[in-house]
Design a protein around this motif. Structure first.
Motif, PDB file in Angstrom:
ATOM      1  N   VAL A  91       0.851  -1.169  -0.074  1.00  0.00           N
ATOM      2  CA  VAL A  91       0.031   0.069  -0.239  1.00  0.00           C
ATOM      3  C   VAL A  91       0.884   1.351   0.060  1.00  0.00           C
ATOM      4  N   VAL A  92       1.776   1.397   0.774  1.00  0.00           N
ATOM      5  CA  VAL A  92       2.672   2.569   1.003  1.00  0.00           C
ATOM      6  C   VAL A  92       3.525   2.619  -0.326  1.00  0.00           C
ATOM      7  N   VAL A  93       4.086   1.289  -1.004  1.00  0.00           N
ATOM      8  CA  VAL A  93       5.028   1.623  -2.235  1.00  0.00           C
ATOM      9  C   VAL A  93       3.835   2.345  -3.380  1.00  0.00           C
ATOM     10  N   ILE A  94       2.973   1.827  -3.585  1.00  0.00           N
ATOM     11  CA  ILE A  94       2.043   2.078  -4.473  1.00  0.00           C
ATOM     12  C   ILE A  94       1.426   3.604  -4.356  1.00  0.00           C
ATOM     13  N   ALA A  95       1.180   3.959  -3.130  1.00  0.00           N
ATOM     14  CA  ALA A  95       0.631   5.027  -2.735  1.00  0.00           C
ATOM     15  C   ALA A  95       1.965   6.179  -3.084  1.00  0.00           C
ATOM     16  N   LEU A  96       3.175   6.123  -2.666  1.00  0.00           N
ATOM     17  CA  LEU A  96       4.100   6.745  -3.126  1.00  0.00           C
ATOM     18  C   LEU A  96       4.391   6.765  -4.491  1.00  0.00           C
ATOM     19  N   ILE A  97       4.533   5.698  -5.163  1.00  0.00           N
ATOM     20  CA  ILE A  97       4.459   5.535  -6.563  1.00  0.00           C
ATOM     21  C   ILE A  97       3.542   6.661  -7.404  1.00  0.00           C
ATOM     22  N   PHE A  98       2.255   6.726  -7.015  1.00  0.00           N
ATOM     23  CA  PHE A  98       1.270   7.700  -7.671  1.00  0.00           C
ATOM     24  C   PHE A  98       1.443   9.088  -7.264  1.00  0.00           C
ATOM     25  N   ALA A  99       2.077   9.262  -5.954  1.00  0.00           N
ATOM     26  CA  ALA A  99       2.279  10.577  -5.244  1.00  0.00           C
ATOM     27  C   ALA A  99       3.244  11.206  -6.232  1.00  0.00           C
ATOM     28  N   THR A 100       4.059  10.510  -6.952  1.00  0.00           N
ATOM     29  CA  THR A 100       5.210  11.312  -7.869  1.00  0.00           C
ATOM     30  C   THR A 100       4.549  12.339  -8.518  1.00  0.00           C
ATOM     31  N   ARG A 101       3.431  11.910  -9.168  1.00  0.00           N
ATOM     32  CA  ARG A 101       2.666  12.899 -10.088  1.00  0.00           C
ATOM     33  C   ARG A 101       2.234  14.363  -9.250  1.00  0.00           C
ATOM     34  N   LEU A 102       2.212  14.156  -7.976  1.00  0.00           N
ATOM     35  CA  LEU A 102       2.088  15.291  -7.229  1.00  0.00           C
ATOM     36  C   LEU A 102       3.036  16.296  -7.046  1.00  0.00           C
ATOM     37  N   VAL A 103       4.284  15.577  -7.169  1.00  0.00           N
ATOM     38  CA  VAL A 103       5.696  16.592  -6.727  1.00  0.00           C
ATOM     39  C   VAL A 103       6.288  16.776  -8.236  1.00  0.00           C
ATOM     40  N   ALA A 104       6.009  16.268  -9.277  1.00  0.00           N
ATOM     41  CA  ALA A 104       7.072  16.421 -10.312  1.00  0.00           C
ATOM     42  C   ALA A 104       6.029  16.492 -11.563  1.00  0.00           C
ATOM     43  N   PRO A 105       6.687  17.180 -12.540  1.00  0.00           N
ATOM     44  CA  PRO A 105       5.935  17.363 -13.734  1.00  0.00           C
ATOM     45  C   PRO A 105       5.861  16.088 -14.837  1.00  0.00           C
ATOM     46  N   TYR A 106       5.232  16.001 -15.583  1.00  0.00           N
ATOM     47  CA  TYR A 106       4.873  14.949 -16.548  1.00  0.00           C
ATOM     48  C   TYR A 106       6.236  14.527 -17.413  1.00  0.00           C
ATOM     49  N   ASP A 107       6.920  15.538 -17.708  1.00  0.00           N
ATOM     50  CA  ASP A 107       8.117  15.370 -18.486  1.00  0.00           C
ATOM     51  C   ASP A 107       9.383  14.597 -17.894  1.00  0.00           C
ATOM     52  N   TRP A 108       9.183  15.023 -16.306  1.00  0.00           N
ATOM     53  CA  TRP A 108      10.172  14.389 -15.475  1.00  0.00           C
ATOM     54  C   TRP A 108       9.920  12.888 -15.213  1.00  0.00           C
ATOM     55  N   TYR A 109       8.559  12.843 -14.441  1.00  0.00           N
ATOM     56  CA  TYR A 109       8.358  11.349 -13.932  1.00  0.00           C
ATOM     57  C   TYR A 109       8.062  10.328 -15.247  1.00  0.00           C
ATOM     58  N   HIS A 110       8.050  10.862 -16.434  1.00  0.00           N
ATOM     59  CA  HIS A 110       7.766   9.925 -17.552  1.00  0.00           C
ATOM     60  C   HIS A 110       9.223   9.289 -17.862  1.00  0.00           C
ATOM     61  N   HIS A 111      10.174   9.938 -17.599  1.00  0.00           N
ATOM     62  CA  HIS A 111      11.275   9.458 -18.299  1.00  0.00           C
ATOM     63  C   HIS A 111      12.376   9.270 -17.148  1.00  0.00           C
ATOM     64  N   HIS A 112      11.831   9.513 -15.833  1.00  0.00           N
ATOM     65  CA  HIS A 112      12.791   8.995 -14.637  1.00  0.00           C
ATOM     66  C   HIS A 112      12.181   8.149 -13.783  1.00  0.00           C
ATOM     67  N   GLN A 113      12.923   7.757 -12.690  1.00  0.00           N
ATOM     68  CA  GLN A 113      12.432   6.629 -11.593  1.00  0.00           C
ATOM     69  C   GLN A 113      11.120   7.709 -10.885  1.00  0.00           C
TER      70      GLN A 113
END
Length: 396
Positions: A91-113
């Motif tokens: 639950v924590v891992v999946i929540a943090l994975i999707f939380a990436t969209r709240l802190v980084a722009p699309y161009d960043w998380y689309h091409h990075h970890q």
């Protein structure tokens, strides 16, 4: 039934994987340091840096809590706690994975970890593999990979260029197989401990029985034969029970073994040699299943005990072991007065089941035959001869 265990001793079901659980918690802390380093290197690219640090703090707190809970064995109901922590990991891992969209722009998380790096996310897969085996590990790897691919919007050809999916699945499969191996090794160790304890208890009981019951039976047999008359039958019965009890003591430990491994029959027979018992065996190993070898040896011991009981004190016995390819032949012969015709059937009719159970029954249970060759009409001094034939499995 409620089983109460000491606080120092883990549940046997979980104890097999205790070293794995403790080792992967070290891996969890190392991957946390890597995730923090990745955060320091990437935070300048984030649109909401404060939230990213708050999420890193959540990651650190959860890493500490889960590491402590998964590596401890003194907590109550640790199996349920461990399952809850592993589910919470996902639950924590999946929540943090999707939380990436709240802190980084699309161009960043689309091409990075994603915010929780692939290495840190692998902790959930590792825990699932240890808990549920290779199937659970692979399913966890697929779930976390699907979450990463969805969060990064990479449902295209790029998914096959990214190492996330194969790495997580491989980790889940490898740790799951290691967990299964640990459980099997622990089960074998527990079985060996039980067999050792049973052998020691058997030796203790044998000493006590030998010091008490067997001595009394031997005394009754000796005195009854000396007195004669009506006490002679009592002496005979005491002698039969002495033989039966000795055979029973010798075979108790063998019944606990599953009989999977092979064993050389020769040492089991040569161990029964005495000045009045000559044993002849082939020069090469004669291998049978563990249980089968012990049963054949016990049948030979019962036949030799009958020689002592009925052939007289000066009688000699000869044991011959032959391996003729498709079957095993064991002959037990003595030079006593022999067995009168119909004597075995008469003894069985009187309820004396020593021969039928200790000899014939054992060999028959192995799919073989036990035949008394000289029983129909023995000549003077010709004695008696038992012949055991046990079929052998085809050799490759």
């Amino acid at each position: 039934m409620t089983v109460t265990r000491g606080t120092e001793e883990p549940d046997p079901v979980w104890a097999a994987t205790a070293p794995l659980w403790r080792a992967v918690q070290a891996f969890r802390l190392v991957t946390l340091l890597y995730a923090v380093g990745q955060q320091i290197a990437s935070v300048s690219y984030y649109g909401n840096q404060r939230l990213s640090w708050a999420l890193i703090a959540v990651m650190a707190v959860w890493s500490g809590i889960s590491a402590v809970l998964l590596s401890q064995w003194r907590i109550r109901h640790e199996p349920r706690v461990r399952r809850a922590v592993v589910v919470g990991d996902h639950v924590v891992v999946i929540a943090l994975i999707f939380a990436t969209r709240l802190v980084a722009p699309y161009d960043w998380y689309h091409h990075h970890q994603t915010l929780p790096t692939t290495l840190w996310a692998a902790n959930a897969v590792v825990s699932a593999a240890i808990l549920w085996g290779p199937f659970g590990g692979v399913c966890s790897g697929l779930l976390i990979s699907a979450a990463v691919i969805t969060a990064r919007a990479q449902w295209d050809f790029d998914v096959w260029r990214d190492a996330t999916l194969p790495v997580l699945i491989s980790v889940g499969l490898a740790l799951g197989l290691a967990s299964d191996t640990a459980h099997r090794a622990h089960a074998q160790l527990q079985r060996a401990v039980r067999l050792t304890a049973a052998a020691r208890e058997r030796e203790r009981l044998a000493r006590e029985v030998h010091d008490g019951v067997l001595q009394v039976l031997s005394y009754i047999k000796r005195r009854g034969n000396e007195i004669g008359g009506l006490t002679a039958e009592l002496a005979q019965r005491a002698g039969e029970q002495e033989v039966a009890l000795r055979v029973l003591i010798s075979e108790q430990g063998d019944r606990t073994d599953a009989g999977g491994a092979e064993e050389d029959l020769r040492p089991l027979l040569t161990a029964q040699a005495t000045p009045s018992v000559l044993v002849s065996t082939p020069g090469h190993p004669v291998r049978l299943g563990h249980r089968s070898a012990r049963e054949v040896a016990a049948a030979v011991a019962a036949a030799l005990a009958n020689v002592v009981q009925h052939a007289g004190p000066g009688a000699k016995a000869y044991v011959l072991l032959e391996d003729i390819g498709d079957e095993l032949v064991v002959s037990v012969r003595d030079d006593g007065p022999g067995i009168p015709p119909g004597r075995l059937a008469e003894a069985e009719g009187q309820g004396r089941m020593g021969v039928s159970r200790s000899i014939v029954g054992r060999i028959a249970a192995l799919g073989g035959t036990a035949q008394l060759l000289f029983e129909p009409a023995p000549a003077d001094g010709e004695g008696a001869e038992w012949e055991f034939r046990v079929p052998l499995e085809p050799r490759h």
